[in-house]
Design a protein around this motif. Structure first.
Motif, PDB file in Angstrom:
ATOM      1  N   ILE A 158     -33.902   5.814 -19.554  1.00  0.00           N
ATOM      2  CA  ILE A 158     -33.106   5.843 -20.782  1.00  0.00           C
ATOM      3  C   ILE A 158     -33.444   7.074 -21.617  1.00  0.00           C
ATOM      4  N   VAL A 159     -34.753   7.316 -21.806  1.00  0.00           N
ATOM      5  CA  VAL A 159     -35.174   8.478 -22.591  1.00  0.00           C
ATOM      6  C   VAL A 159     -34.819   9.772 -21.877  1.00  0.00           C
ATOM      7  N   LEU A 160     -34.994   9.806 -20.545  1.00  0.00           N
ATOM      8  CA  LEU A 160     -34.665  11.002 -19.768  1.00  0.00           C
ATOM      9  C   LEU A 160     -33.178  11.331 -19.863  1.00  0.00           C
ATOM     10  N   ILE A 161     -32.330  10.322 -19.746  1.00  0.00           N
ATOM     11  CA  ILE A 161     -30.882  10.540 -19.814  1.00  0.00           C
ATOM     12  C   ILE A 161     -30.483  11.050 -21.202  1.00  0.00           C
ATOM     13  N   ASN A 162     -31.076  10.466 -22.244  1.00  0.00           N
ATOM     14  CA  ASN A 162     -30.772  10.921 -23.605  1.00  0.00           C
ATOM     15  C   ASN A 162     -31.208  12.368 -23.815  1.00  0.00           C
ATOM     16  N   PHE A 163     -32.421  12.681 -23.368  1.00  0.00           N
ATOM     17  CA  PHE A 163     -32.951  14.033 -23.543  1.00  0.00           C
ATOM     18  C   PHE A 163     -32.146  15.052 -22.740  1.00  0.00           C
ATOM     19  N   SER A 164     -31.827  14.702 -21.488  1.00  0.00           N
ATOM     20  CA  SER A 164     -31.058  15.623 -20.649  1.00  0.00           C
ATOM     21  C   SER A 164     -29.651  15.823 -21.213  1.00  0.00           C
ATOM     22  N   SER A 165     -29.065  14.776 -21.787  1.00  0.00           N
ATOM     23  CA  SER A 165     -27.729  14.899 -22.387  1.00  0.00           C
ATOM     24  C   SER A 165     -27.752  15.870 -23.564  1.00  0.00           C
ATOM     25  N   LEU A 166     -28.793  15.772 -24.404  1.00  0.00           N
ATOM     26  CA  LEU A 166     -28.928  16.705 -25.517  1.00  0.00           C
ATOM     27  C   LEU A 166     -29.116  18.129 -25.018  1.00  0.00           C
ATOM     28  N   THR A 167     -29.898  18.278 -23.946  1.00  0.00           N
ATOM     29  CA  THR A 167     -30.126  19.603 -23.373  1.00  0.00           C
ATOM     30  C   THR A 167     -28.844  20.178 -22.806  1.00  0.00           C
ATOM     31  N   TYR A 168     -28.058  19.345 -22.116  1.00  0.00           N
ATOM     32  CA  TYR A 168     -26.792  19.804 -21.559  1.00  0.00           C
ATOM     33  C   TYR A 168     -25.835  20.228 -22.671  1.00  0.00           C
TER      34      TYR A 168
ATOM     35  N   LEU B 166     -27.260  21.216 -36.333  1.00  0.00           N
ATOM     36  CA  LEU B 166     -28.631  21.055 -36.830  1.00  0.00           C
ATOM     37  C   LEU B 166     -29.248  19.761 -36.321  1.00  0.00           C
ATOM     38  N   ILE B 167     -28.502  18.659 -36.406  1.00  0.00           N
ATOM     39  CA  ILE B 167     -29.024  17.360 -35.988  1.00  0.00           C
ATOM     40  C   ILE B 167     -29.371  17.370 -34.505  1.00  0.00           C
ATOM     41  N   ILE B 168     -28.481  17.912 -33.677  1.00  0.00           N
ATOM     42  CA  ILE B 168     -28.720  17.919 -32.226  1.00  0.00           C
ATOM     43  C   ILE B 168     -29.899  18.816 -31.873  1.00  0.00           C
ATOM     44  N   THR B 169     -30.008  19.962 -32.540  1.00  0.00           N
ATOM     45  CA  THR B 169     -31.141  20.848 -32.282  1.00  0.00           C
ATOM     46  C   THR B 169     -32.461  20.187 -32.655  1.00  0.00           C
ATOM     47  N   LEU B 170     -32.492  19.530 -33.809  1.00  0.00           N
ATOM     48  CA  LEU B 170     -33.707  18.831 -34.231  1.00  0.00           C
ATOM     49  C   LEU B 170     -34.037  17.675 -33.291  1.00  0.00           C
ATOM     50  N   GLN B 171     -33.004  17.007 -32.767  1.00  0.00           N
ATOM     51  CA  GLN B 171     -33.232  15.928 -31.813  1.00  0.00           C
ATOM     52  C   GLN B 171     -33.867  16.457 -30.540  1.00  0.00           C
ATOM     53  N   ILE B 172     -33.395  17.601 -30.074  1.00  0.00           N
ATOM     54  CA  ILE B 172     -33.980  18.204 -28.866  1.00  0.00           C
ATOM     55  C   ILE B 172     -35.451  18.519 -29.085  1.00  0.00           C
ATOM     56  N   ILE B 173     -35.756  19.084 -30.253  1.00  0.00           N
ATOM     57  CA  ILE B 173     -37.134  19.452 -30.561  1.00  0.00           C
ATOM     58  C   ILE B 173     -38.024  18.218 -30.684  1.00  0.00           C
ATOM     59  N   MET B 174     -37.510  17.173 -31.344  1.00  0.00           N
ATOM     60  CA  MET B 174     -38.303  15.975 -31.600  1.00  0.00           C
ATOM     61  C   MET B 174     -38.384  15.052 -30.384  1.00  0.00           C
ATOM     62  N   TYR B 175     -37.488  15.227 -29.419  1.00  0.00           N
ATOM     63  CA  TYR B 175     -37.439  14.308 -28.291  1.00  0.00           C
ATOM     64  C   TYR B 175     -38.585  14.521 -27.317  1.00  0.00           C
ATOM     65  N   HIS B 176     -39.190  15.687 -27.321  1.00  0.00           N
ATOM     66  CA  HIS B 176     -40.259  15.962 -26.362  1.00  0.00           C
ATOM     67  C   HIS B 176     -41.419  14.979 -26.464  1.00  0.00           C
ATOM     68  N   PRO B 177     -41.976  14.732 -27.657  1.00  0.00           N
ATOM     69  CA  PRO B 177     -43.066  13.748 -27.745  1.00  0.00           C
ATOM     70  C   PRO B 177     -42.628  12.350 -27.317  1.00  0.00           C
ATOM     71  N   LEU B 178     -41.379  11.954 -27.671  1.00  0.00           N
ATOM     72  CA  LEU B 178     -40.878  10.638 -27.298  1.00  0.00           C
ATOM     73  C   LEU B 178     -40.742  10.527 -25.789  1.00  0.00           C
ATOM     74  N   LEU B 179     -40.242  11.586 -25.167  1.00  0.00           N
ATOM     75  CA  LEU B 179     -40.080  11.597 -23.714  1.00  0.00           C
ATOM     76  C   LEU B 179     -41.419  11.444 -23.022  1.00  0.00           C
ATOM     77  N   ILE B 180     -42.415  12.180 -23.477  1.00  0.00           N
ATOM     78  CA  ILE B 180     -43.744  12.135 -22.872  1.00  0.00           C
ATOM     79  C   ILE B 180     -44.396  10.772 -23.113  1.00  0.00           C
ATOM     80  N   GLN B 181     -44.235  10.248 -24.349  1.00  0.00           N
ATOM     81  CA  GLN B 181     -44.833   8.966 -24.680  1.00  0.00           C
ATOM     82  C   GLN B 181     -44.296   7.860 -23.792  1.00  0.00           C
ATOM     83  N   SER B 182     -43.005   7.915 -23.449  1.00  0.00           N
ATOM     84  CA  SER B 182     -42.418   6.884 -22.592  1.00  0.00           C
ATOM     85  C   SER B 182     -43.025   6.916 -21.206  1.00  0.00           C
TER      86      SER B 182
END
Length: 288
Positions: free
Chosen positions: A241-251, A269-285
């Motif tokens: 779930i987290v991978l799909i969300n992160f990859s979608s933002l990256t795409y 701005l929101i999408i860029t900040l989400q990409i930046i903030m998603y890294h810790p969430l992705l790793i934590q999962s």
């Protein structure tokens, strides 16, 4: 004097009411950056110190955490400076370097996640062959390739764009991404095609490989007892779930922002900040 400055510096026009909310932006991003640095560094040190954690999965987790620290350090300090500055500007050379770090480390993250997925696939689907396949030499090769391949591929457009003539000096974003080519007087069709190839290599193929390995894991565990199936579902589904969300933002960042359509500034701005903030969430999962 002003013309000389314009030839060197680019205005970052992706911030929304930064003069009004600068201190709020700064506190949020500074807190996030400190948490990333401290938590990731602590876990990496613990894995390094304890010999019993020198297993492939923990080594890959440490590499992922280190990659996140490097990624955050390439992005956050410039954001924090911009929040407190009267003018949000960046030199063209620094912009290209940020572009290189952003996509190189982002590609490394996808490759490291692919290696972790492969490690789990081997441990579950081929447990008897695991010690033979996941040897120390194999792990080292995986780690080197995960950082070297993206760096080499992303370095090509970064270097070739260094001598490009700029006709625009206002960048619609807060970090230098794939849309930096819109500042050039002449767009290179060859570089655009090469960029799509790199995008497939570093963004599409690793995700497809992860989905394939997890599908195989689900198929194997489905034939096992109920407890094993439940364990696999609890472990893998949050990752997917987290991978799909992160990859979608990256795409979105790589593809949709390259389209000439003007997206609202707040959406960018929101999408860029989400990409930046998603890294810790992705790793934590992946650590749960």
């Amino acid at each position: 004097m002003d013309n000389q400055v314009n030839l060197t510096y680019i205005t970052l026009d992706g911030y929304v009411e930064v003069h009004k909310y600068r201190y709020l932006y700064f506190v949020i991003m500074f807190t996030a950056y400190i948490l990333i640095i401290c938590s990731n560094s602590t876990i990496v040190c613990l894995i390094w110190i304890h010999q019993n954690l020198h297993e492939p999965m923990y080594i890959f987790i440490a590499a992922l955490l280190l990659n996140s620290v490097l990624y955050s350090t390439a992005i956050y300090p410039k954001l924090l400076i911009d929040f407190l500055s009267d003018k949000q500007i960046i030199s063209y050379s620094a912009c290209l370097f940020q572009y290189f770090m952003f996509y190189s480390l982002g590609g490394s993250e996808f490759l490291l996640l692919s290696v972790m997925a492969y490690d789990r696939y081997v441990s579950i689907c081929k447990p008897l062959q695991y010690p033979t396949i996941m040897r120390k030499t194999t792990i080292n090769i995986f780690l080197v390739l995960a950082w070297l391949l993206p760096a080499c591929q992303v370095a090509v457009p970064a270097v070739l764009n260094a001598d490009k003539k700029l006709c625009k000096f206002t960048f619609k974003g807060i970090i230098c991404n794939s849309t930096v080519y819109k500042l050039h007087c002449v767009s290179s069709r060859l570089l655009n095609i090469y960029g799509l190839i790199v995008f497939v290599n570093l963004g599409i193929l690793p995700v497809l490989f992860i989905l394939f390995t997890y599908t195989r894991i689900f198929i194997i565990t489905y034939q096992s007892c109920r407890e094993v199936r439940r364990k696999a579902a609890q472990t893998c589904l949050p990752h997917l779930i987290v991978l799909i969300n992160f990859s979608s933002l990256t795409y979105f960042d790589v593809l949709l922002l390259r389209v000439e359509t003007d997206f609202p500034q707040i959406v960018r701005l929101i999408i860029t900040l989400q990409i930046i903030m998603y890294h810790p969430l992705l790793i934590q999962s992946y650590m749960d």
